[in-house]
Design a protein around this motif. Structure first.
Motif, short mmCIF file in Angstrom:
data_model
loop_
_atom_site.label_atom_id
_atom_site.label_comp_id
_atom_site.label_asym_id
_atom_site.label_seq_id
_atom_site.Cartn_x
_atom_site.Cartn_y
_atom_site.Cartn_z
N VAL A 42 6.87 -6.79 1.92
CA VAL A 42 6.94 -5.49 2.62
C VAL A 42 8.39 -5.15 2.92
O VAL A 42 8.83 -4.01 2.72
CB VAL A 42 6.10 -5.53 3.92
N THR B 116 4.64 -2.30 -1.93
CA THR B 116 3.60 -2.93 -1.15
C THR B 116 2.52 -1.93 -0.78
O THR B 116 1.33 -2.24 -0.85
CB THR B 116 4.19 -3.57 0.12
N ALA B 117 2.92 -0.72 -0.41
CA ALA B 117 1.94 0.32 -0.08
C ALA B 117 1.09 0.67 -1.29
O ALA B 117 -0.13 0.84 -1.18
CB ALA B 117 2.64 1.56 0.46
N LYS B 118 1.71 0.74 -2.45
CA LYS B 118 0.96 1.02 -3.68
C LYS B 118 -0.01 -0.10 -3.98
O LYS B 118 -1.15 0.12 -4.41
CB LYS B 118 1.91 1.23 -4.85
N ASP B 119 0.43 -1.34 -3.77
CA ASP B 119 -0.42 -2.50 -4.02
C ASP B 119 -1.62 -2.50 -3.08
O ASP B 119 -2.76 -2.75 -3.50
CB ASP B 119 0.39 -3.79 -3.86
N ILE B 120 -1.40 -2.20 -1.81
CA ILE B 120 -2.49 -2.14 -0.84
C ILE B 120 -3.45 -1.02 -1.20
O ILE B 120 -4.67 -1.19 -1.16
CB ILE B 120 -1.94 -1.98 0.59
N ARG B 121 -2.91 0.13 -1.57
CA ARG B 121 -3.74 1.26 -1.96
C ARG B 121 -4.60 0.89 -3.18
O ARG B 121 -5.79 1.21 -3.23
CB ARG B 121 -2.86 2.47 -2.28
N PRO C 247 8.86 -1.72 0.49
CA PRO C 247 7.72 -1.16 1.21
C PRO C 247 6.87 -0.24 0.34
O PRO C 247 5.65 -0.23 0.45
CB PRO C 247 8.36 -0.37 2.35
N THR C 248 7.48 0.54 -0.54
CA THR C 248 6.69 1.47 -1.37
C THR C 248 5.80 0.71 -2.35
O THR C 248 4.65 1.09 -2.55
CB THR C 248 7.59 2.45 -2.13
#
Length: 109
Positions: free
Chosen positions: A65, A72-77, A69-70
């Motif tokens: 993260v 990681t956010a894409k991976d979580i999404r 961060p971007t």
């Protein structure tokens, strides 16, 4: 003072490697970086106990993260979309006319 440990935690490097690099930097600089170390030790806040990691996966996640961060956010999404798709598959299986599933549910009653 935890400066090397904090740097290692933030970057994801092994803490011993960071310490060895710091000692090498002290010798190569003739000791001129020591005041910066002590200033950083006094100025930076201590790590809250809430940020202690439970396991290695948590540590790797939070280092990712901080690094990107971007991504990681894409991976979580992406993971959430996959979970949503799987739940939709389960829901459609349960709600469709399925005689064998209905029979199993009746047997459980």
């Amino acid at each position: 003072m935890g400066v090397c440990a904090g740097i290692a935690d933030y970057t994801g490097f092994d803490v011993n490697l960071v310490r060895v690099c710091f000692i090498a930097t002290v010798f190569m600089s003739g000791g001129s970086v020591l005041p910066f170390y002590f200033i950083a030790g006094f100025v930076t806040p201590t790590k809250p106990s809430a940020l202690d990691y439970e396991n290695r996966e948590d540590r790797q996640f939070w280092q990712g993260v901080r690094a990107s961060p971007t991504r990681t956010a894409k991976d979580i999404r992406s993971r959430m979309r996959d979970i949503d798709r799987r739940l939709a598959d389960i829901e459609s299986y349960v709600t469709t006319e399925n005689r064998s599933l209905a029979k199993e549910i009746e047997q459980l009653r």
